[in-house]
Design a protein around this motif. Structure first.
Motif, PDB file in Angstrom:
ATOM      1  N   ASP A  64       2.969  30.137 -78.799  1.00 40.78           N
ATOM      2  CA  ASP A  64       3.108  30.430 -80.223  1.00 40.78           C
ATOM      3  C   ASP A  64       2.531  31.820 -80.468  1.00 40.78           C
ATOM      4  O   ASP A  64       1.315  31.996 -80.482  1.00 40.78           O
ATOM      5  CB  ASP A  64       2.346  29.361 -81.020  1.00 40.78           C
ATOM      6  N   GLU A  65       3.376  32.820 -80.617  1.00 42.47           N
ATOM      7  CA  GLU A  65       2.967  34.225 -80.773  1.00 42.47           C
ATOM      8  C   GLU A  65       1.980  34.642 -79.672  1.00 42.47           C
ATOM      9  O   GLU A  65       0.857  35.057 -79.980  1.00 42.47           O
ATOM     10  CB  GLU A  65       2.312  34.438 -82.149  1.00 42.47           C
ATOM     11  N   PRO A  66       2.349  34.559 -78.412  1.00 43.07           N
ATOM     12  CA  PRO A  66       1.372  34.832 -77.353  1.00 43.07           C
ATOM     13  C   PRO A  66       1.041  36.307 -77.212  1.00 43.07           C
ATOM     14  O   PRO A  66       0.071  36.659 -76.546  1.00 43.07           O
ATOM     15  CB  PRO A  66       2.072  34.325 -76.098  1.00 43.07           C
ATOM     16  N   THR A  67       1.832  37.171 -77.820  1.00 44.66           N
ATOM     17  CA  THR A  67       1.594  38.603 -77.630  1.00 44.66           C
ATOM     18  C   THR A  67       1.047  39.251 -78.897  1.00 44.66           C
ATOM     19  O   THR A  67       0.915  40.462 -78.973  1.00 44.66           O
ATOM     20  CB  THR A  67       2.903  39.304 -77.234  1.00 44.66           C
ATOM     21  N   GLY A  68       0.703  38.423 -79.851  1.00 43.78           N
ATOM     22  CA  GLY A  68       0.265  38.911 -81.165  1.00 43.78           C
ATOM     23  C   GLY A  68      -0.850  39.944 -81.103  1.00 43.78           C
ATOM     24  O   GLY A  68      -0.847  40.910 -81.852  1.00 43.78           O
ATOM     25  N   ASN A  69      -1.821  39.734 -80.202  1.00 47.51           N
ATOM     26  CA  ASN A  69      -2.976  40.636 -80.161  1.00 47.51           C
ATOM     27  C   ASN A  69      -2.980  41.541 -78.940  1.00 47.51           C
ATOM     28  O   ASN A  69      -4.012  42.108 -78.600  1.00 47.51           O
ATOM     29  CB  ASN A  69      -4.262  39.821 -80.156  1.00 47.51           C
ATOM     30  N   LEU A  70      -1.841  41.635 -78.268  1.00 49.12           N
ATOM     31  CA  LEU A  70      -1.831  42.407 -77.023  1.00 49.12           C
ATOM     32  C   LEU A  70      -1.118  43.740 -77.212  1.00 49.12           C
ATOM     33  O   LEU A  70      -0.205  43.869 -78.035  1.00 49.12           O
ATOM     34  CB  LEU A  70      -1.133  41.607 -75.918  1.00 49.12           C
ATOM     35  N   ASP A  71      -1.539  44.725 -76.408  1.00 51.92           N
ATOM     36  CA  ASP A  71      -0.836  46.017 -76.444  1.00 51.92           C
ATOM     37  C   ASP A  71       0.494  45.850 -75.702  1.00 51.92           C
ATOM     38  O   ASP A  71       0.688  44.858 -74.985  1.00 51.92           O
ATOM     39  CB  ASP A  71      -1.708  47.103 -75.815  1.00 51.92           C
ATOM     40  N   PRO A  72       1.418  46.784 -75.881  1.00 52.25           N
ATOM     41  CA  PRO A  72       2.757  46.608 -75.298  1.00 52.25           C
ATOM     42  C   PRO A  72       2.716  46.301 -73.796  1.00 52.25           C
ATOM     43  O   PRO A  72       3.495  45.477 -73.304  1.00 52.25           O
ATOM     44  CB  PRO A  72       3.432  47.951 -75.559  1.00 52.25           C
ATOM     45  N   TYR A  73       1.790  46.953 -73.082  1.00 55.29           N
ATOM     46  CA  TYR A  73       1.748  46.740 -71.640  1.00 55.29           C
ATOM     47  C   TYR A  73       1.406  45.286 -71.316  1.00 55.29           C
ATOM     48  O   TYR A  73       2.099  44.611 -70.553  1.00 55.29           O
ATOM     49  CB  TYR A  73       0.731  47.681 -70.989  1.00 55.29           C
ATOM     50  N   ASN A  74       0.312  44.789 -71.973  1.00 59.50           N
ATOM     51  CA  ASN A  74      -0.111  43.406 -71.729  1.00 59.50           C
ATOM     52  C   ASN A  74       0.928  42.399 -72.233  1.00 59.50           C
ATOM     53  O   ASN A  74       1.120  41.343 -71.636  1.00 59.50           O
ATOM     54  CB  ASN A  74      -1.457  43.129 -72.395  1.00 59.50           C
ATOM     55  N   SER A  75       1.606  42.756 -73.336  1.00 58.05           N
ATOM     56  CA  SER A  75       2.647  41.876 -73.869  1.00 58.05           C
ATOM     57  C   SER A  75       3.741  41.696 -72.817  1.00 58.05           C
ATOM     58  O   SER A  75       4.194  40.576 -72.549  1.00 58.05           O
ATOM     59  CB  SER A  75       3.292  42.482 -75.116  1.00 58.05           C
ATOM     60  N   TYR A  76       4.086  42.795 -72.226  1.00 58.14           N
ATOM     61  CA  TYR A  76       5.137  42.779 -71.215  1.00 58.14           C
ATOM     62  C   TYR A  76       4.719  41.893 -70.036  1.00 58.14           C
ATOM     63  O   TYR A  76       5.503  41.099 -69.524  1.00 58.14           O
ATOM     64  CB  TYR A  76       5.393  44.224 -70.764  1.00 58.14           C
ATOM     65  N   GLU A  77       3.423  42.022 -69.660  1.00 58.04           N
ATOM     66  CA  GLU A  77       2.875  41.207 -68.562  1.00 58.04           C
ATOM     67  C   GLU A  77       3.008  39.712 -68.868  1.00 58.04           C
ATOM     68  O   GLU A  77       3.406  38.913 -68.028  1.00 58.04           O
ATOM     69  CB  GLU A  77       1.394  41.534 -68.358  1.00 58.04           C
ATOM     70  N   VAL A  78       2.670  39.368 -70.111  1.00 58.65           N
ATOM     71  CA  VAL A  78       2.706  37.948 -70.510  1.00 58.65           C
ATOM     72  C   VAL A  78       4.132  37.422 -70.434  1.00 58.65           C
ATOM     73  O   VAL A  78       4.384  36.324 -69.919  1.00 58.65           O
ATOM     74  CB  VAL A  78       2.124  37.765 -71.932  1.00 58.65           C
ATOM     75  N   ILE A  79       5.057  38.228 -70.944  1.00 54.35           N
ATOM     76  CA  ILE A  79       6.448  37.785 -70.947  1.00 54.35           C
ATOM     77  C   ILE A  79       6.959  37.642 -69.507  1.00 54.35           C
ATOM     78  O   ILE A  79       7.653  36.667 -69.170  1.00 54.35           O
ATOM     79  CB  ILE A  79       7.330  38.761 -71.757  1.00 54.35           C
ATOM     80  N   LEU A  80       6.549  38.580 -68.646  1.00 55.82           N
ATOM     81  CA  LEU A  80       6.934  38.481 -67.237  1.00 55.82           C
ATOM     82  C   LEU A  80       6.433  37.175 -66.627  1.00 55.82           C
ATOM     83  O   LEU A  80       7.151  36.484 -65.889  1.00 55.82           O
ATOM     84  CB  LEU A  80       6.350  39.655 -66.444  1.00 55.82           C
ATOM     85  N   LEU A  81       5.196  36.857 -66.979  1.00 56.92           N
ATOM     86  CA  LEU A  81       4.567  35.621 -66.484  1.00 56.92           C
ATOM     87  C   LEU A  81       5.358  34.395 -66.948  1.00 56.92           C
ATOM     88  O   LEU A  81       5.649  33.477 -66.164  1.00 56.92           O
ATOM     89  CB  LEU A  81       3.131  35.562 -66.998  1.00 56.92           C
ATOM     90  N   LEU A  82       5.752  34.422 -68.227  1.00 56.65           N
ATOM     91  CA  LEU A  82       6.521  33.297 -68.769  1.00 56.65           C
ATOM     92  C   LEU A  82       7.867  33.177 -68.049  1.00 56.65           C
ATOM     93  O   LEU A  82       8.324  32.081 -67.728  1.00 56.65           O
ATOM     94  CB  LEU A  82       6.752  33.475 -70.278  1.00 56.65           C
ATOM     95  N   GLN A  83       8.478  34.336 -67.780  1.00 57.41           N
ATOM     96  CA  GLN A  83       9.773  34.320 -67.087  1.00 57.41           C
ATOM     97  C   GLN A  83       9.632  33.763 -65.671  1.00 57.41           C
ATOM     98  O   GLN A  83      10.455  32.992 -65.205  1.00 57.41           O
ATOM     99  CB  GLN A  83      10.344  35.739 -67.024  1.00 57.41           C
ATOM    100  N   LYS A  84       8.524  34.139 -65.046  1.00 55.04           N
ATOM    101  CA  LYS A  84       8.254  33.685 -63.679  1.00 55.04           C
ATOM    102  C   LYS A  84       8.108  32.164 -63.659  1.00 55.04           C
ATOM    103  O   LYS A  84       8.654  31.467 -62.792  1.00 55.04           O
ATOM    104  CB  LYS A  84       6.953  34.335 -63.198  1.00 55.04           C
ATOM    105  N   ILE A  85       7.367  31.675 -64.635  1.00 59.48           N
ATOM    106  CA  ILE A  85       7.135  30.228 -64.727  1.00 59.48           C
ATOM    107  C   ILE A  85       8.457  29.509 -64.955  1.00 59.48           C
ATOM    108  O   ILE A  85       8.737  28.465 -64.379  1.00 59.48           O
ATOM    109  CB  ILE A  85       6.140  29.924 -65.866  1.00 59.48           C
ATOM    110  N   ASN A  86       9.307  30.112 -65.793  1.00 55.45           N
ATOM    111  CA  ASN A  86      10.609  29.532 -66.099  1.00 55.45           C
ATOM    112  C   ASN A  86      11.485  29.488 -64.840  1.00 55.45           C
ATOM    113  O   ASN A  86      12.172  28.500 -64.578  1.00 55.45           O
ATOM    114  CB  ASN A  86      11.276  30.334 -67.209  1.00 55.45           C
ATOM    115  N   LYS A  87      11.383  30.548 -64.059  1.00 55.09           N
ATOM    116  CA  LYS A  87      12.166  30.598 -62.815  1.00 55.09           C
ATOM    117  C   LYS A  87      11.727  29.506 -61.855  1.00 55.09           C
ATOM    118  O   LYS A  87      12.511  29.010 -61.049  1.00 55.09           O
ATOM    119  CB  LYS A  87      12.019  31.974 -62.157  1.00 55.09           C
TER     120      LYS A  87
END
Lengths: 304, 226
Positions: free
Chosen positions: B162-185
Motif C-alpha cells: 500500500d503506497e510502498p514508495t511514498g517516502n522513498l527517493d526515485p532510486y529507492n522506489s525503483y529498487e522496491v518495484i524491482l524487488l516486487l517484480q522479482k517476487i512476482n516472477k
C-alpha cells in the motif's frame, strides 16, 4: 507450544525492561495496594487479640455462702458444664485459694494486709469463676442455671447482673467494629483495585498501536496477550517481595513499641506465625490483580 | 485467489468508499490498484486482510468468505499475506531485528531458522547495521524498508503493498518495484496500491483504476490514466 511460551515470556521481560518508568509506576501502585490489604490483616489480628482479651476479662463470678460444702460447689460446676458445653472455663476457687491469691497480689500493700489481720478470720467466700466465649446469650444461659432453686440457696451473690450492661455494650461495640472494619476494608480494596487497574490500563494504552499491528500480521490472541499478562505477574511478584520485606521489617521494629500498649501481643511473632497467610494474601492479591487487569485491558484492544 | 463480489463499503455518516465492486485476482498475478488519494485503495487492502467487513457483498480469499471466517481462519490468512502498510505499522517497542523476527515467530518458526533468515533479509534491504535500533531511530526511508523486509520474510503467498514508495527517493522506489517484480516472477501474487504514475506506466502489468469508489477501468496491460 513450548517455543511459543518461551517467546511470550521473553517478550514480557523485554517489554518490562524497556518500559522502566511505566513498570516502576505499576509496581509502586500495586505495592501500595498490597500494603493496604496487609495492614487490614494486621488490624484484624490486633482487633481479634483485643476482642479475645476483653471477652476473657468479662466473666461471671458466683460467690457461695460461707460454709457451703466443696462437693456442692463442684456439683454446680458439673451442672453448668453439662448444660452449657460451649463454656470456655469454669474454675473453682476455694476460700483458702482466694485468701492466698489476695495475699499474693497485695503483699506489698501494708494497709490491706493490716485490715485483713484485723478481720481475723478468712473473710473470702468460695466461688466459681465462669468464663464464657463472650456471647451475651451464654451469660443469660449461665445466669438461668445459677438462679434455679436447687442452687440459689447455696449462692451468696452473682456479679453477673452488675456487669450485664457493660458486657452487652462491649459485645455490641465489638460487633460494630467488626462490621465497620469489614465494610471499610471492602471499600478500600475496591478503590485500590480500580487504581491498579487504571495504572495498568495506562501502561498498556501505550502499546495500543502495537497490539493492533500484531493482530494485523496474524498473531494469535494468546501470543499478543501473553506478554502483557506475564508482565502483570512480574509486577505482582516484585510488589509482593517489596511488601513482604516492608511488613516483616516494620513488624520487627514496631513490636517493642506496640507491646507496652497491647501487653501479650507481639506483632512480629504474629507476622512469623502467620507468614504463609501474608505470602498468600500479598502474592495472591498482587499477581491476581496484575493478571486480571492486564487480561481485561488487552482484551479491549484485541477487537480488531 | 482473491475475489470481490459486489462489494460495497459505507462508513458512518453515509460516506460511500466502495460501491458495488467486483473483480478477481488470480494466483501469480501482478495487479496495480490506482486512484487518487481517498479513492478507496486502502479500504480495499483492509477488506482483504479482514480488518474491515463489507457493508454488502463478499470478499473471498482462496474460497474462504471473509465475512464468515472465524478468528483463527482470519489469523491464518493474515499470516499468508505480506503487507507493506502506508503507515508502516512497525512495532515501536521492538528492535529492527525483532520486528522482522516477530513475523516468523507468529508463524511458529524455529529459532534456528529465524537466526539464519532475519539477517539475510536485513542485508537485502540494507539494514544489517541497524539491527539493534528501534523504529523511531530510523529515517522514513529506513522505516519503509523495514516494513518491506517484514512483508517478505515469511515468504508469503501474496504481497500487498500500500503506497510502498511514498517516502522513498526515485532510486529507492525503483529498487522496491524491482524487488516486487522479482517476487512476482518467483510465482507470488503482488497487489500494488499506488498513485505513482511513473511506476505504473513502466510496469506494463494489469491495472485496476478506482475512482469515487467504483472501478473505472480494469486493463491487462494498463497505464495510469485518471
Amino acid at each position: 507450544m513450548f517455543t511459543n511460551f518461551n517467546r511470550v515470556v521473553k517478550f514480557a521481560f523485554n517489554d518490562f525492561s524497556r518500559n522502566k518508568g511505566i513498570s516502576v509506576a505499576a509496581i509502586f501502585v500495586l505495592a501500595v495496594t498490597i500494603m493496604l490489604v496487609t495492614s487490614l490483616f494486621f488490624f484484624q489480628g490486633i482487633a481479634g487479640y483485643l476482642t479475645s482479651k476483653i471477652q476473657d476479662k468479662i466473666d461471671i463470678t458466683a460467690y457461695f455462702k460461707d460454709g457451703t460444702q466443696e462437693q456442692d460447689i463442684l456439683n454446680v460446676k458439673a451442672e453448668i458444664l453439662k448444660i452449657s458445653p460451649n463454656i470456655k472455663s469454669v474454675e473453682y476457687v476455694s476460700k483458702d485459694q482466694a485468701l492466698a491469691y489476695f495475699n499474693k497480689v497485695h503483699k506489698d500493700n501494708a494497709v490491706l494486709s493490716q485490715a485483713l489481720q484485723e478481720v481475723g478470720d478468712n473473710p473470702f467466700l468460695p466461688s466459681l469463676n465462669i468464663t464464657t466465649n463472650g456471647d451475651p446469650s451464654q451469660y443469660a444461659e449461665v445466669a438461668t442455671i445459677l438462679q434455679t432453686s436447687d442452687f440459689s440457696n447455696l449462692i451468696d451473690s452473682v456479679d453477673f447482673s452488675q456487669k450485664k450492661d457493660i458486657i452487652e455494650k462491649v459485645y455490641s461495640i465489638i460487633s460494630n467494629v467488626n462490621t465497620f472494619g469489614l465494610i471499610l476494608g471492602i471499600v478500600l480494596i475496591f478503590v485500590a483495585i480500580l487504581v491498579v487497574f487504571n495504572t495498568i490500563k495506562l501502561a498498556i494504552e501505550n502499546s495500543k498501536e502495537e497490539i493492533s499491528t500484531m493482530k494485523i500480521v496474524g498473531a494469535s490472541n494468546w501470543f499478543i496477550r501473553g506478554p502483557f499478562v506475564i508482565q502483570g505477574i512480574i509486577y505482582g511478584i516484585i510488589a509482593f517481595l517489596i511488601c513482604f520485606l516492608i511488613s516483616g521489617i516494620s513488624a520487627y521494629f514496631l513490636s517493642p513499641q506496640i507491646s507496652p500498649v497491647l501487653p501479650g501481643f507481639d506483632i512480629f511473632s504474629y507476622f512469623l506465625t502467620n507468614w504463609w497467610i501474608f505470602v498468600l494474601i500479598q502474592l495472591g492479591f498482587g499477581a491476581g490483580v496484575g493478571i486480571i487487569s492486564s487480561f481485561i485491558v488487552v482484551r479491549k484492544y484485541l477487537e480488531v | 485467489m482473491i475475489k470481490f463480489n459486489n462489494v460495497t463499503k459505507i462508513y458512518p455518516r453515509d460516506t460511500v468508499v466502495l460501491q458495488d465492486i467486483s473483480f478477481e485476482i488470480k494466483e501469480g498475478e501482478f495487479v496495480s490498484i490506482v486512484g487518487k488519494s481517498g479513492a478507496g485503495k486502502s479500504t480495499l487492502v483492509h477488506l482483504i486482510l479482514g480488518l474491515e467487513v463489507p457493508t454488502s457483498g463478499e470478499v473471498y480469499f482462496k474460497d474462504v468468505n471473509l465475512n464468515n471466517a472465524n478468528s483463527s481462519q482470519i489469523q491464518e490468512i493474515r499470516r499468508k499475506i505480506g503487507v507493506i502498510h502506508q503507515d508502516y505499522k512497525l512495532l515501536p517497542q521492538k528492535t529492527v531485528y525483532e520486528n522482522v523476527a516477530y513475523i516468523m515467530q507468529v508463524e511458529g518458526r524455529e529459532n534456528k531458522e529465524i537466526a539464519v533468515e532475519v539477517p539475510k533479509v536485513l542485508e537485502v534491504i540494507g539494514l544489517e547495521n541497524k539491527i539493534n535500533n528501534f523504529p523511531n531511530q530510523l529515517s522514513g526511508g529506513e522505516q519503509q524498508r523495514l516494513a518491506i523486509a517484514r512483508a517478505f520474510v515469511n515468504n508469503p503467498d501474496i504481497i500487498i503493498a500500500d503506497e510502498p514508495t511514498g517516502n522513498l527517493d526515485p532510486y529507492n522506489s525503483y529498487e522496491v518495484i524491482l524487488l516486487l517484480q522479482k517476487i512476482n516472477k518467483a510465482g507470488k501474487t503482488v497487489i500494488l496500491a499506488t498513485h505513482d504514475r511513473e511506476i505504473i506506466n513502466k510496469l506494463g502489468k494489469r491495472v485496476v483504476t478506482i475512482e469515487n469508489g467504483k472501478i473505472l477501468r480494469d486493463e491487462a496491460e494498463g497505464r495510469f490514466i485518471i
